[in-house]
Design an enzyme around this catalytic site. Structure first.
Site, short mmCIF file in Angstrom:
data_model
loop_
_atom_site.label_atom_id
_atom_site.label_comp_id
_atom_site.label_asym_id
_atom_site.label_seq_id
_atom_site.Cartn_x
_atom_site.Cartn_y
_atom_site.Cartn_z
N PRO A 7 0.70 -1.50 0.10
CA PRO A 7 0.18 0.12 -0.16
C PRO A 7 1.21 1.34 -0.06
CG PRO A 7 -0.73 -1.74 2.08
CD PRO A 7 0.50 -2.03 1.11
N GLU B 234 0.34 -7.83 8.48
CA GLU B 234 0.27 -6.42 8.32
C GLU B 234 1.23 -5.58 7.35
OE1 GLU B 234 -2.19 -3.76 9.63
OE2 GLU B 234 -2.97 -5.35 9.34
N ARG C 79 -0.80 -7.15 -22.04
CA ARG C 79 -1.26 -6.80 -22.89
C ARG C 79 -0.84 -6.44 -23.68
NH1 ARG C 79 -5.04 -2.95 -22.54
NH2 ARG C 79 -6.45 -3.95 -23.68
N ASP D 139 -6.30 1.34 -26.12
CA ASP D 139 -6.41 1.16 -24.57
C ASP D 139 -6.86 2.84 -23.95
OD1 ASP D 139 -2.83 0.54 -24.26
OD2 ASP D 139 -4.80 -0.93 -23.89
C1 9D3 Z 1 -3.33 -1.07 9.62
C2 9D3 Z 1 -2.86 0.04 8.35
N1 9D3 Z 1 -2.85 -1.03 7.11
C3 9D3 Z 1 -1.86 -0.15 5.75
C4 9D3 Z 1 -3.10 0.57 5.23
C5 9D3 Z 1 -2.10 -2.14 6.46
C6 9D3 Z 1 -2.14 -2.88 4.91
C7 9D3 Z 1 -3.27 -3.25 4.92
C8 9D3 Z 1 -3.20 -4.02 3.56
C9 9D3 Z 1 -1.08 -4.16 5.15
C10 9D3 Z 1 -0.66 -4.68 4.20
C11 9D3 Z 1 -2.27 -4.68 3.53
C12 9D3 Z 1 -2.26 -5.53 2.30
N2 9D3 Z 1 -2.23 -5.06 1.32
C13 9D3 Z 1 -1.14 -5.51 -0.20
O1 9D3 Z 1 -0.43 -5.72 0.47
C14 9D3 Z 1 -1.22 -4.18 -1.68
C15 9D3 Z 1 -2.11 -2.77 -1.72
C16 9D3 Z 1 -3.11 -2.73 -0.64
O2 9D3 Z 1 -4.37 -2.55 0.32
N3 9D3 Z 1 -3.84 -1.31 -1.83
C17 9D3 Z 1 -3.37 -1.73 -2.91
N4 9D3 Z 1 -1.87 -1.42 -3.57
C18 9D3 Z 1 -1.89 -3.05 -2.94
S1 9D3 Z 1 -0.76 -3.77 -3.54
C19 9D3 Z 1 -0.20 -4.57 -2.06
#
Ligand code: 9D3
Length: 251
Positions: free
Chosen positions: A90, A117, A155, A170
Site C-alpha cells: 500500500p 500487516e 497486454r 487502451d
Molecule cells: C493498518 C494499516 N494498513 C495499511 C493501509 C495495513 C495493511 C493493509 C493492507 C498492510 C497490508 C495490506 C495488504 N495490502 C497489500 O499488500 C497491497 C495493496 C493494497 O492494500 N492496496 C493497494 N495496492 C496494494 S499492493 C499490495
C-alpha cells in the site's frame, strides 16, 4: 518473451486468472511465462513459520525476512542483476499505464506479495528495487495487486492483442476515456443507438466519438485533461463544454 517470478504465500490465488483469455493465450504463444514460488517452501524451521510479532509491540503480524530473501535469492540467482524486484504494498508508487509500459520493456520481473500487516522493512530496503501500490484502497495482500500488474503488462507485449491499432484502443492511450460502444440491435427495449453511428458517414462518426470521449473525460475525469494529447479542435470543443455545460450525454 516476458517472465514473471511471483513470490507469495498463496500461489493458488493466481491459477484461474492465468488460465483464461488473454493471459492464457499469451502463455500459449510463448510471450508470457509465470513461475509461482511459495515463500513457505523457503522456511527452514520445523513449523514453516513465515510471520512473527512486530518488534515494539502493536497488533498484527509481520512477514519474516529470511524466507523472502531466501526465495528471491535462490530463484533470481542466475537472473540479470538489473531484474526489477517489485514489492506490492500500500505504500508503493501508484501503478498506472505509464508504469505498465515501463515494466513491459523488461525480460524478467520479480513480484513479492505481502500478507498480514506487512513485510519486515529490510525486504523493502535491501531486497526490493521497486514498490508498487495499485490504488488507494485496502487489500488483504499483494496477490491481487501482482495479478493486476501481470495483466496490464502482458497486454502490452507485442503480438498479445489481436490488432494493436484497432478500435479497442487502451482507454488511457491518448489520455482520454473511451467513447460509448454499441452493437446490434439498433433499438433495444426502445433504447436507440445514436443515429450518427448508423449513418455510414465515417468522418461524422469519428467526430462524434472524439467529442463523446472529450465530454465523458470532462465530466468524470477532468484531471486527465491536463495530460491528454489534444488537437486545437479538441480544445475548442472543451472550451464550449466549460461555457455552456456538458449538456447531459456522456456522463
Ligand atoms: C493498518 C494499516 N494498513 C495499511 C493501509 C495495513 C495493511 C493493509 C493492507 C498492510 C497490508 C495490506 C495488504 N495490502 C497489500 O499488500 C497491497 C495493496 C493494497 O492494500 N492496496 C493497494 N495496492 C496494494 S499492493 C499490495
Amino acid at each position: 518473451m516476458l517472465h514473471f517470478d511471483v513470490f507469495t504465500l498463496f500461489p493458488t490465488i493466481f491459477a484461474s486468472p492465468l488460465q483464461e483469455s488473454i493471459l492464457k493465450r499469451a502463455q500459449e504463444m510463448g510471450r508470457l511465462s509465470v513461475a509461482l514460488h511459495d515463500i513457505r517452501d523457503y522456511t527452514t524451521d520445523k513449523h514453516h513459520i513465515t510471520d512473527d510479532y512486530p518488534y515494539g509491540g502493536g497488533g498484527g503480524m509481520v512477514m519474516k525476512p529470511e524466507p523472502i530473501f531466501a526465495a528471491v535469492e535462490a530463484v533470481l540467482a542466475e537472473a540479470l542483476p538489473e531484474t526489477p524486484v517489485i514489492l506490492l504494498s500500500p505504500q508503493g508508487r501508484l501503478f498506472n499505464q505509464a508504469a505498465a509500459r515501463e515494466l513491459a520493456e523488461h525480460q524478467r520481473l520479480a513480484l513479492i506479495c505481502g500478507r498480514y500487516e506487512g513485510v519486515d522493512e529490510r525486504v523493502r530496503q535491501f531486497l526490493a528495487t521497486d514498490e508498487i501500490s495499485i490504488g488507494d484502497y485496502v487489500l488483504s495482500g499483494g496477490e491481487l495487486g501482482a495479478m493486476v500488474v501481470v495483466d496490464a503488462v502482458t497486454r502490452l507485449l507485442p503480438g498479445v492483442l489481436g490488432d494493436p491499432g484497432a478500435p479497442f484502443e487502451d482507454s488511457h492511450a491518448d489520455g482520454l476515456l473511451e467513447y460509448p460502444h454499441y452493437t446490434r440491435p439498433a433499438e433495444y427495449r426502445g433504447y436507440k443507438v445514436p443515429s450518427v453511428l448508423l449513418s455510414g458517414h465515417h468522418a461524422e462518426v469519428t467526430r462524434w466519438r472524439r467529442q463523446a470521449s472529450l465530454r465523458r473525460t470532462f465530466l468524470r475525469r477532468p484531471d486527465l485533461l491536463a495530460r491528454a494529447r489534444l488537437s486545437e479542435a479538441d480544445r475548442v470543443f472543451l472550451r464550449q463544454l466549460e461555457e455552456v455545460g456538458a449538456q447531459g450525454g456522456g456522463g
